[in-house]
Design a protein around this motif. Sequence first.
Motif, PDB file in Angstrom:
ATOM      1  N   GLN A  21       0.547  -1.340   0.531  1.00  0.00           N
ATOM      2  CA  GLN A  21      -0.484  -0.407  -0.017  1.00  0.00           C
ATOM      3  C   GLN A  21       0.934   1.468  -0.011  1.00  0.00           C
ATOM      4  O   GLN A  21       0.038   2.475   0.068  1.00  0.00           O
ATOM      5  N   ASP A  22       2.172   1.133  -0.359  1.00  0.00           N
ATOM      6  CA  ASP A  22       2.662   2.254  -0.398  1.00  0.00           C
ATOM      7  C   ASP A  22       2.684   3.850  -0.733  1.00  0.00           C
ATOM      8  O   ASP A  22       2.344   3.783  -0.521  1.00  0.00           O
ATOM      9  N   ARG A  23       2.604   3.345  -2.104  1.00  0.00           N
ATOM     10  CA  ARG A  23       2.048   4.294  -3.140  1.00  0.00           C
ATOM     11  C   ARG A  23       0.908   5.125  -2.876  1.00  0.00           C
ATOM     12  O   ARG A  23       1.291   6.349  -2.862  1.00  0.00           O
ATOM     13  N   GLU A  81       8.430   3.259  -6.651  1.00  0.00           N
ATOM     14  CA  GLU A  81       8.197   2.439  -5.095  1.00  0.00           C
ATOM     15  C   GLU A  81       7.511   2.993  -4.043  1.00  0.00           C
ATOM     16  O   GLU A  81       6.635   2.918  -4.011  1.00  0.00           O
ATOM     17  N   ASP A  82       8.031   4.108  -3.918  1.00  0.00           N
ATOM     18  CA  ASP A  82       7.306   5.248  -2.818  1.00  0.00           C
ATOM     19  C   ASP A  82       8.319   6.918  -2.764  1.00  0.00           C
ATOM     20  O   ASP A  82       8.716   7.022  -4.027  1.00  0.00           O
ATOM     21  N   VAL A  83       7.435   7.034  -1.866  1.00  0.00           N
ATOM     22  CA  VAL A  83       7.651   8.260  -1.687  1.00  0.00           C
ATOM     23  C   VAL A  83       8.865   9.437  -1.854  1.00  0.00           C
ATOM     24  O   VAL A  83       9.414  10.132  -2.634  1.00  0.00           O
ATOM     25  N   HIS A  84       9.997   8.629  -1.388  1.00  0.00           N
ATOM     26  CA  HIS A  84      11.763   8.651  -1.004  1.00  0.00           C
ATOM     27  C   HIS A  84      12.054   8.652  -3.079  1.00  0.00           C
ATOM     28  O   HIS A  84      12.617  10.009  -3.264  1.00  0.00           O
ATOM     29  N   SER A  85      11.719   8.031  -3.798  1.00  0.00           N
ATOM     30  CA  SER A  85      12.151   7.578  -4.791  1.00  0.00           C
ATOM     31  C   SER A  85      11.417   8.959  -5.886  1.00  0.00           C
ATOM     32  O   SER A  85      12.035   9.339  -6.760  1.00  0.00           O
ATOM     33  N   ARG A 108      17.066   5.202   2.627  1.00  0.00           N
ATOM     34  CA  ARG A 108      15.757   5.343   2.950  1.00  0.00           C
ATOM     35  C   ARG A 108      15.465   4.870   4.038  1.00  0.00           C
ATOM     36  O   ARG A 108      14.094   5.295   4.239  1.00  0.00           O
ATOM     37  N   ASN A 109      16.374   4.693   4.822  1.00  0.00           N
ATOM     38  CA  ASN A 109      15.548   3.721   5.781  1.00  0.00           C
ATOM     39  C   ASN A 109      15.605   4.766   6.628  1.00  0.00           C
ATOM     40  O   ASN A 109      15.208   5.106   7.587  1.00  0.00           O
ATOM     41  N   ASP A 110      16.302   6.260   6.753  1.00  0.00           N
ATOM     42  CA  ASP A 110      16.729   6.940   7.594  1.00  0.00           C
ATOM     43  C   ASP A 110      16.280   8.270   7.228  1.00  0.00           C
ATOM     44  O   ASP A 110      14.863   8.646   7.755  1.00  0.00           O
ATOM     45  N   GLN A 111      15.723   7.845   6.016  1.00  0.00           N
ATOM     46  CA  GLN A 111      14.784   9.079   4.965  1.00  0.00           C
ATOM     47  C   GLN A 111      13.177   8.890   5.845  1.00  0.00           C
ATOM     48  O   GLN A 111      12.156   9.630   5.978  1.00  0.00           O
ATOM     49  N   VAL A 112      13.150   7.886   5.643  1.00  0.00           N
ATOM     50  CA  VAL A 112      11.338   6.626   6.674  1.00  0.00           C
ATOM     51  C   VAL A 112      10.861   7.902   7.109  1.00  0.00           C
ATOM     52  O   VAL A 112      10.434   7.673   8.215  1.00  0.00           O
ATOM     53  N   LEU A 113      12.237   6.649   7.818  1.00  0.00           N
ATOM     54  CA  LEU A 113      12.248   7.480   9.870  1.00  0.00           C
ATOM     55  C   LEU A 113      11.802   8.404   9.896  1.00  0.00           C
ATOM     56  O   LEU A 113      10.981   8.863  10.770  1.00  0.00           O
ATOM     57  N   ASN A 318      14.208  -4.025   8.533  1.00  0.00           N
ATOM     58  CA  ASN A 318      13.831  -5.403   8.188  1.00  0.00           C
ATOM     59  C   ASN A 318      12.586  -4.415   7.306  1.00  0.00           C
ATOM     60  O   ASN A 318      11.948  -3.785   7.518  1.00  0.00           O
ATOM     61  N   ARG A 319      12.360  -5.139   6.093  1.00  0.00           N
ATOM     62  CA  ARG A 319      11.268  -4.304   5.493  1.00  0.00           C
ATOM     63  C   ARG A 319       9.991  -4.722   6.245  1.00  0.00           C
ATOM     64  O   ARG A 319       8.898  -3.766   5.448  1.00  0.00           O
ATOM     65  N   ASP A 320      10.013  -5.292   6.990  1.00  0.00           N
ATOM     66  CA  ASP A 320       8.622  -5.673   8.031  1.00  0.00           C
ATOM     67  C   ASP A 320       7.592  -3.914   8.606  1.00  0.00           C
ATOM     68  O   ASP A 320       7.112  -4.310   8.222  1.00  0.00           O
TER      69      ASP A 320
HETATM   70  N1  ARG Z   1       8.337   1.924   1.928  1.00  0.00           N
HETATM   71  C1  ARG Z   1       9.841   1.604   2.759  1.00  0.00           C
HETATM   72  C2  ARG Z   1       9.363   1.589   4.088  1.00  0.00           C
HETATM   73  O1  ARG Z   1       8.788   2.330   5.062  1.00  0.00           O
HETATM   74  C3  ARG Z   1      10.853   2.251   2.882  1.00  0.00           C
HETATM   75  C4  ARG Z   1      12.241   1.961   3.103  1.00  0.00           C
HETATM   76  C5  ARG Z   1      12.879   1.080   1.845  1.00  0.00           C
HETATM   77  N2  ARG Z   1      14.400   0.528   2.721  1.00  0.00           N
HETATM   78  C6  ARG Z   1      14.697   0.055   2.133  1.00  0.00           C
HETATM   79  N3  ARG Z   1      16.205  -0.808   2.372  1.00  0.00           N
HETATM   80  N4  ARG Z   1      14.277  -1.373   1.473  1.00  0.00           N
HETATM   81  O2  ARG Z   1      10.432   0.662   5.307  1.00  0.00           O
END
Ligand code: ARG
Length: 445
Positions: A21-23, A81-85, A108-113, A318-320
């Motif tokens: 549902q990311d988009r 894929e997502d907002v960051h991209s 993207r890991n710290d960006q989404v954080l 982790n992507r979870d």
């Molecule tokens: N959509 C991903 C999330 O919410 C963004 C981070 C993706 N990072 C990755 N290593 N695939 O976690």
Amino acid sequence: MKLWNKGYEPDKLIEEFTVGQDRELDLRLARYDAEGSMAHIRMLATIGLITDEELPVLLKELEEIRQMAIRGEFVIEDGIEDVHSQVEVMLTRKLGDMGKKIHSGRSRNDQVLVDLKLLMRDELRSIAEAVVRLFDRLQSLSEEHKAVLMPGYTHNQIAMPSSFGLWFGAYAESLIDDMEMLVAAYRIADQNPLGSAAGYGSSFPLNREMTTELLGFRTLHYNVVAAQMSRGKTEKAVSTAIAAVAATLGRFSMDICQFMCQNFGFIKFPDEFTTGSSIMPHKKNPDVFEIMRGKCNRLQAVPNELALLTANLPLGYNRDLQLMKDIIFPAMTEIVGCLNMADFMLGHIQVNRNILDDPKYDYLFTVEDVNRLAFSGVPFREAYKKIGFQVQNGTYQPTRTVDHSHVGSIGNLANSLIRKKMMATAVQIGINVEKNFAKKSENCL
Ligand code: ARG
């Protein structure tokens, strides 16, 4: 198109399954993604990774993206894929190589954080504002109906006199405990994770204090691993606070449903606020508060759902964790919807001013009469026995007056003290106390 394109396209099914549902959900992060990027590139400019000429150009473009997101016009295109991209693609389309530079020193890991922390801070403030509005409503109703008595129950049996002042005022004060939970969640969210990159920092000399200040965080997660660990942990804190509010509101909804029942007949709403039956022509049902009770009960499952989703995850990203968004985003919206609906409905509540005229409530006054005797010098146990025998042999006649004067009782609701307590808590989450409380304080208390 993938940021991580290495010359092959992933299988379509794999992409659909992992993007989920990311988009759609990420649209809520877009404005914060732009804000995080703006702070990041300002910092990159100070360490020579962006030139002084490039910085204003990039900032202008990011501000446009931010405005677009605020107007609700930001879209994540098919295949992105997502907002960051999406943000990086937009910058690169417009500015070429300059747009490709902004990802230095982050992942993207710290960006989404950082996006999530900024979003949750704002959402918590919105929830807190809705709590304050309902608090105000309950306090006004408490003052307005402070002289109207109602039965109090223990064991679901008639017990002692209560009042609408006490009942409304009780839920107002109870919301302060929930506000404390919102404040705690806010403080946990209000820490900068940016610079932790993929979760282990960067070999660029990042100035993390600078981005902390630029983004208005009260502090930072210093340890980069701790910063990554805050993904999931923050959502759990937020959901726990939401569940606390939901528990209060769910309980209140139950009271309303019960008190609207003909066997009680304590309160009413105008017909337009009730719902009908397809078979029983007389029905005026309390569906609003049944749905609210159900929604609030479901919201109390959210911390558990998040705990299970993250149980036993190995250290690091982790992507979870992406799936936290699917659960916490709707919960943040739902609780505000319930709070606003409760406030709206209470604007139309009608209270029965003559409930205690019904003789079935006579025994509510036994304790009052025992106390009156005890006050006149009869030892309490003797007084208790005397009234007890009158009840037993059917001669008890209630005096029907209530003299409660201690703080927090029917005759001394302490609403203004309760109000002060709420103000002292709400200010810690950035609620504008002057704007939200000042007018009402003068008018109603
Ligand atoms: N959509 C991903 C999330 O919410 C963004 C981070 C993706 N990072 C990755 N290593 N695939 O976690």
